[in-house]
Motif scaffolding. Structure first.
Motif, PDB file in Angstrom:
ATOM      1  N   GLY A 108      -5.653  -7.497  -0.472  1.00 50.79           N
ATOM      2  CA  GLY A 108      -6.217  -8.183   0.678  1.00 50.79           C
ATOM      3  C   GLY A 108      -6.455  -7.175   1.783  1.00 50.79           C
ATOM      4  N   ARG A 109      -7.119  -7.612   2.832  1.00 47.60           N
ATOM      5  CA  ARG A 109      -7.387  -6.695   3.943  1.00 47.60           C
ATOM      6  C   ARG A 109      -6.109  -6.310   4.669  1.00 47.60           C
ATOM      7  NH1 ARG A 109     -11.695  -8.042   8.106  1.00 47.60           N
ATOM      8  NH2 ARG A 109      -9.765  -8.753   8.971  1.00 47.60           N
ATOM      9  N   LEU A 110      -5.178  -7.248   4.790  1.00 44.37           N
ATOM     10  CA  LEU A 110      -3.973  -6.994   5.566  1.00 44.37           C
ATOM     11  C   LEU A 110      -2.721  -6.801   4.715  1.00 44.37           C
ATOM     12  CD1 LEU A 110      -4.573  -9.590   8.411  1.00 44.37           C
ATOM     13  CD2 LEU A 110      -5.108  -7.154   8.400  1.00 44.37           C
ATOM     14  N   ARG A 111      -2.759  -7.264   3.483  1.00 44.96           N
ATOM     15  CA  ARG A 111      -1.581  -7.138   2.633  1.00 44.96           C
ATOM     16  C   ARG A 111      -2.005  -7.012   1.184  1.00 44.96           C
ATOM     17  NH1 ARG A 111       1.666  -9.689  -0.718  1.00 44.96           N
ATOM     18  NH2 ARG A 111       3.895  -9.349  -0.617  1.00 44.96           N
ATOM     19  N   SER A 112      -1.414  -6.051   0.507  1.00 49.99           N
ATOM     20  CA  SER A 112      -1.651  -5.877  -0.923  1.00 49.99           C
ATOM     21  C   SER A 112      -0.304  -5.718  -1.616  1.00 49.99           C
ATOM     22  CB  SER A 112      -2.513  -4.649  -1.191  1.00 49.99           C
ATOM     23  OG  SER A 112      -3.822  -4.846  -0.709  1.00 49.99           O
ATOM     24  N   ALA A 113      -0.136  -6.415  -2.717  1.00 48.44           N
ATOM     25  CA  ALA A 113       1.105  -6.334  -3.484  1.00 48.44           C
ATOM     26  C   ALA A 113       0.946  -5.282  -4.577  1.00 48.44           C
ATOM     27  CB  ALA A 113       1.430  -7.686  -4.101  1.00 48.44           C
ATOM     28  N   VAL A 114       1.983  -4.474  -4.740  1.00 45.55           N
ATOM     29  CA  VAL A 114       1.983  -3.443  -5.773  1.00 45.55           C
ATOM     30  C   VAL A 114       3.278  -3.526  -6.561  1.00 45.55           C
ATOM     31  CG1 VAL A 114       0.513  -1.864  -4.463  1.00 45.55           C
ATOM     32  CG2 VAL A 114       2.992  -1.668  -4.269  1.00 45.55           C
ATOM     33  N   MET A 115       3.230  -2.934  -7.742  1.00 44.81           N
ATOM     34  CA  MET A 115       4.427  -2.836  -8.570  1.00 44.81           C
ATOM     35  C   MET A 115       4.466  -1.412  -9.113  1.00 44.81           C
ATOM     36  SD  MET A 115       5.567  -5.091 -11.881  1.00 44.81           S
ATOM     37  CE  MET A 115       4.157  -4.594 -12.833  1.00 44.81           C
ATOM     38  N   TYR A 116       5.637  -0.793  -9.020  1.00 39.62           N
ATOM     39  CA  TYR A 116       5.779   0.567  -9.523  1.00 39.62           C
ATOM     40  C   TYR A 116       7.190   0.778 -10.045  1.00 39.62           C
ATOM     41  CZ  TYR A 116       8.032   1.601  -5.058  1.00 39.62           C
ATOM     42  OH  TYR A 116       8.867   1.598  -3.978  1.00 39.62           O
ATOM     43  N   VAL A 117       7.341   1.822 -10.835  1.00 41.33           N
ATOM     44  CA  VAL A 117       8.626   2.150 -11.435  1.00 41.33           C
ATOM     45  C   VAL A 117       9.093   3.488 -10.862  1.00 41.33           C
ATOM     46  CG1 VAL A 117       9.858   2.593 -13.595  1.00 41.33           C
ATOM     47  CG2 VAL A 117       7.989   0.933 -13.545  1.00 41.33           C
ATOM     48  N   THR A 118      10.337   3.517 -10.385  1.00 42.74           N
ATOM     49  CA  THR A 118      10.920   4.752  -9.861  1.00 42.74           C
ATOM     50  C   THR A 118      11.493   5.573 -11.022  1.00 42.74           C
ATOM     51  OG1 THR A 118      12.961   3.534  -9.407  1.00 42.74           O
ATOM     52  CG2 THR A 118      11.424   3.805  -7.573  1.00 42.74           C
ATOM     53  N   PRO A 119      11.757   6.854 -10.803  1.00 45.62           N
ATOM     54  CA  PRO A 119      12.269   7.704 -11.885  1.00 45.62           C
ATOM     55  C   PRO A 119      13.562   7.191 -12.536  1.00 45.62           C
ATOM     56  CG  PRO A 119      11.542   9.077 -10.075  1.00 45.62           C
ATOM     57  CD  PRO A 119      11.468   7.644  -9.603  1.00 45.62           C
ATOM     58  N   ASP A 120      14.330   6.376 -11.812  1.00 49.93           N
ATOM     59  CA  ASP A 120      15.561   5.840 -12.404  1.00 49.93           C
ATOM     60  C   ASP A 120      15.286   4.639 -13.316  1.00 49.93           C
ATOM     61  OD1 ASP A 120      14.951   3.898 -10.539  1.00 49.93           O
ATOM     62  OD2 ASP A 120      16.813   4.106  -9.395  1.00 49.93           O
ATOM     63  N   GLY A 121      14.010   4.287 -13.497  1.00 44.03           N
ATOM     64  CA  GLY A 121      13.622   3.219 -14.411  1.00 44.03           C
ATOM     65  C   GLY A 121      13.551   1.832 -13.792  1.00 44.03           C
ATOM     66  N   GLU A 122      13.815   1.725 -12.495  1.00 46.57           N
ATOM     67  CA  GLU A 122      13.757   0.419 -11.833  1.00 46.57           C
ATOM     68  C   GLU A 122      12.330   0.074 -11.428  1.00 46.57           C
ATOM     69  OE1 GLU A 122      16.465  -1.140  -8.979  1.00 46.57           O
ATOM     70  OE2 GLU A 122      17.914   0.447  -9.417  1.00 46.57           O
ATOM     71  N   THR A 123      11.966  -1.166 -11.660  1.00 52.59           N
ATOM     72  CA  THR A 123      10.655  -1.665 -11.253  1.00 52.59           C
ATOM     73  C   THR A 123      10.771  -2.263  -9.856  1.00 52.59           C
ATOM     74  OG1 THR A 123      10.076  -2.149 -13.537  1.00 52.59           O
ATOM     75  CG2 THR A 123       8.798  -3.267 -11.837  1.00 52.59           C
ATOM     76  N   HIS A 124       9.823  -1.919  -9.007  1.00 53.87           N
ATOM     77  CA  HIS A 124       9.835  -2.412  -7.620  1.00 53.87           C
ATOM     78  C   HIS A 124       8.532  -3.122  -7.315  1.00 53.87           C
ATOM     79  CE1 HIS A 124      13.522  -0.307  -6.493  1.00 53.87           C
ATOM     80  NE2 HIS A 124      13.079   0.658  -7.291  1.00 53.87           N
ATOM     81  N   ASN A 125       8.665  -4.245  -6.613  1.00 50.78           N
ATOM     82  CA  ASN A 125       7.541  -5.037  -6.138  1.00 50.78           C
ATOM     83  C   ASN A 125       7.885  -5.436  -4.707  1.00 50.78           C
ATOM     84  OD1 ASN A 125       5.527  -6.837  -5.602  1.00 50.78           O
ATOM     85  ND2 ASN A 125       5.909  -8.162  -7.356  1.00 50.78           N
ATOM     86  N   PRO A 126       7.617  -4.549  -3.729  1.00 49.29           N
ATOM     87  CA  PRO A 126       8.010  -4.822  -2.337  1.00 49.29           C
ATOM     88  C   PRO A 126       7.450  -6.147  -1.824  1.00 49.29           C
ATOM     89  CG  PRO A 126       7.204  -2.583  -2.591  1.00 49.29           C
ATOM     90  CD  PRO A 126       6.921  -3.284  -3.867  1.00 49.29           C
ATOM     91  N   LYS A 127       8.317  -6.951  -1.222  1.00 48.50           N
ATOM     92  CA  LYS A 127       7.926  -8.271  -0.727  1.00 48.50           C
ATOM     93  C   LYS A 127       6.865  -8.199   0.359  1.00 48.50           C
ATOM     94  CE  LYS A 127      12.219 -10.491  -1.938  1.00 48.50           C
ATOM     95  NZ  LYS A 127      13.537 -10.840  -1.520  1.00 48.50           N
ATOM     96  N   VAL A 128       6.927  -7.164   1.203  1.00 48.30           N
ATOM     97  CA  VAL A 128       5.951  -7.054   2.286  1.00 48.30           C
ATOM     98  C   VAL A 128       4.704  -6.288   1.866  1.00 48.30           C
ATOM     99  CG1 VAL A 128       7.643  -7.280   4.128  1.00 48.30           C
ATOM    100  CG2 VAL A 128       7.071  -5.019   3.262  1.00 48.30           C
ATOM    101  N   GLY A 129       4.650  -5.860   0.630  1.00 50.00           N
ATOM    102  CA  GLY A 129       3.482  -5.150   0.134  1.00 50.00           C
ATOM    103  C   GLY A 129       3.526  -3.676   0.470  1.00 50.00           C
ATOM    104  N   VAL A 130       2.381  -3.064   0.369  1.00 52.50           N
ATOM    105  CA  VAL A 130       2.241  -1.631   0.583  1.00 52.50           C
ATOM    106  C   VAL A 130       1.638  -1.396   1.967  1.00 52.50           C
ATOM    107  CG1 VAL A 130      -0.040  -1.516  -0.525  1.00 52.50           C
ATOM    108  CG2 VAL A 130       1.385   0.514  -0.467  1.00 52.50           C
ATOM    109  N   LEU A 131       2.057  -0.331   2.636  1.00 54.79           N
ATOM    110  CA  LEU A 131       1.492   0.017   3.935  1.00 54.79           C
ATOM    111  C   LEU A 131       0.095   0.603   3.755  1.00 54.79           C
ATOM    112  CD1 LEU A 131       4.612   1.776   5.502  1.00 54.79           C
ATOM    113  CD2 LEU A 131       3.837  -0.551   5.914  1.00 54.79           C
ATOM    114  N   TYR A 132      -0.790   0.339   4.700  1.00 54.15           N
ATOM    115  CA  TYR A 132      -2.166   0.831   4.706  1.00 54.15           C
ATOM    116  C   TYR A 132      -2.925   0.381   3.460  1.00 54.15           C
ATOM    117  CZ  TYR A 132       0.629   3.765   7.760  1.00 54.15           C
ATOM    118  OH  TYR A 132       1.545   4.202   8.690  1.00 54.15           O
ATOM    119  N   PRO A 133      -3.066  -0.946   3.261  1.00 50.03           N
ATOM    120  CA  PRO A 133      -3.593  -1.493   2.015  1.00 50.03           C
ATOM    121  C   PRO A 133      -5.121  -1.614   1.914  1.00 50.03           C
ATOM    122  CG  PRO A 133      -2.939  -3.275   3.428  1.00 50.03           C
ATOM    123  CD  PRO A 133      -2.600  -1.991   4.157  1.00 50.03           C
TER     124      PRO A 133
END
Length: 148
Positions: A61-86
């Motif tokens: 979206g223009r103001l909020r975009s949801a992303v999902m990524y995996v950190t090197p420790d193998g955990e999947t993250h989906n930040p509730k507030v989305g990504v900055l500068y989307p």
């Protein structure tokens, strides 16, 4: 009511309207400044403890975009507030992100920082103060006409 109180009543209203316009423009300006400072703070926090990963854009979206990524420790993250500068992201796109390792929910699109927020903030300030100064000018003219 006495005759002397009537002429001052409209001038009191005009003065209150002028003060209200100034307070409103100032409050909006302070809020815009705080938003830019918050973006700078988030960038600073990410930069001091930076990790990076490839993320998938789940929704855009223009103001909020949801992303999902995996950190090197193998955990999947989906930040509730989305990504900055989307801006300019599309769902399904794979992008590089930078995140704060100690708080992986604080994440931004790689290569973007507070500079992305400065132009929109300045444009909001220009519009707010343009409207405020126009309103103050009109109120001033009304006050001069009533005093004549």
């Amino acid at each position: 009511m006495s005759e002397t109180s009537q002429p001052t009543r409209p001038s009191t209203r005009l003065r209150r309207a002028e003060v209200s316009v100034l307070i409103t423009a100032t409050v909006i300006s302070v809020l815009v400044g705080l938003l830019v400072l918050a973006a700078w703070r988030n960038d600073y926090l990410i930069s001091t403890d930076k990790g990076s990963a490839t993320a998938e854009v789940l929704s855009a979206g223009r103001l909020r975009s949801a992303v999902m990524y995996v950190t090197p420790d193998g955990e999947t993250h989906n930040p509730k507030v989305g990504v900055l500068y989307p801006t300019n992201l599309t769902a399904g796109e794979r992008i590089r992100v930078e995140y704060r390792r100690s708080d992986p929910d604080l994440v931004r699109v790689e290569g973007r920082d507070v500079r992305v927020a400065i132009m929109p903030a300045l444009s909001v300030l220009v519009v707010v103060w343009g409207v405020a100064l126009s309103a103050l000018w009109l109120l001033s003219r009304m006050g001069r006409r009533r005093s004549q």
